[in-house]
Design a protein around this motif. Structure first.
Motif, PDB file in Angstrom:
ATOM      1  N   THR A  24      38.623  37.319  47.639  1.00  0.00           N
ATOM      2  CA  THR A  24      37.836  37.782  46.489  1.00  0.00           C
ATOM      3  C   THR A  24      38.191  37.024  45.204  1.00  0.00           C
ATOM      4  N   ASP A  40      39.731  39.596  38.267  1.00  0.00           N
ATOM      5  CA  ASP A  40      38.788  38.824  39.071  1.00  0.00           C
ATOM      6  C   ASP A  40      38.606  37.441  38.459  1.00  0.00           C
ATOM      7  N   SER A  42      36.918  34.990  40.282  1.00  0.00           N
ATOM      8  CA  SER A  42      35.922  34.347  41.142  1.00  0.00           C
ATOM      9  C   SER A  42      34.906  33.517  40.361  1.00  0.00           C
TER      10      SER A  42
END
Length: 120
Positions: A24, A40, A42
């Motif tokens: 992820t 995060d 990403s």
């Protein structure tokens, strides 16, 4: 609301543990106050210096530095614990700092709380 996991000088939040998840492109952060958040990364993969985040060995090589004050990777990539805490806990940002946080920057992680402060 989670209380800020301050250090002894009560100036910045500290991270106890960083658990990377390459699938992820995120890192689960466990804070000194027992709270957990997910940072995060990403949306950064493949961009500039973050091109290396597409390599699982590189991404999973994240470390804590300065007694929990930063996440760091090789090649000089690091993120301050204060930025990571405030992006996951925007309600704790002091009014005078709100305009200084790069929340709209493509180079800021997208962080969310996943567990509140269990100690307080």
């Amino acid at each position: 609301m989670s209380e800020l996991p301050m250090n002894d000088r009560e100036t910045e939040p500290l991270i106890d543990k960083a658990s990377p998840d390459f699938k992820t492109c995120s890192v689960i952060l466990t804070w000194r106050n027992g709270a957990k958040s997910r940072a995060d990364f990403s949306h950064m993969v493949g961009e500039g210096i973050f091109k290396s985040f597409s390599d699982p060995k590189f991404f999973n090589h994240v470390e804590l530095t300065h007694d929990g004050r930063a996440l760091t990777w090789p090649k000089g990539i690091d993120f301050d614990s204060l930025l990571l805490w405030y992006t996951a806990n925007p309600q704790t940002v002091p009014l005078g700092l709100k305009h200084h946080l790069p929340s709209k920057s493509p180079f800021a992680p997208k962080s969310v709380m996943i567990a509140p402060n269990v100690g307080g």
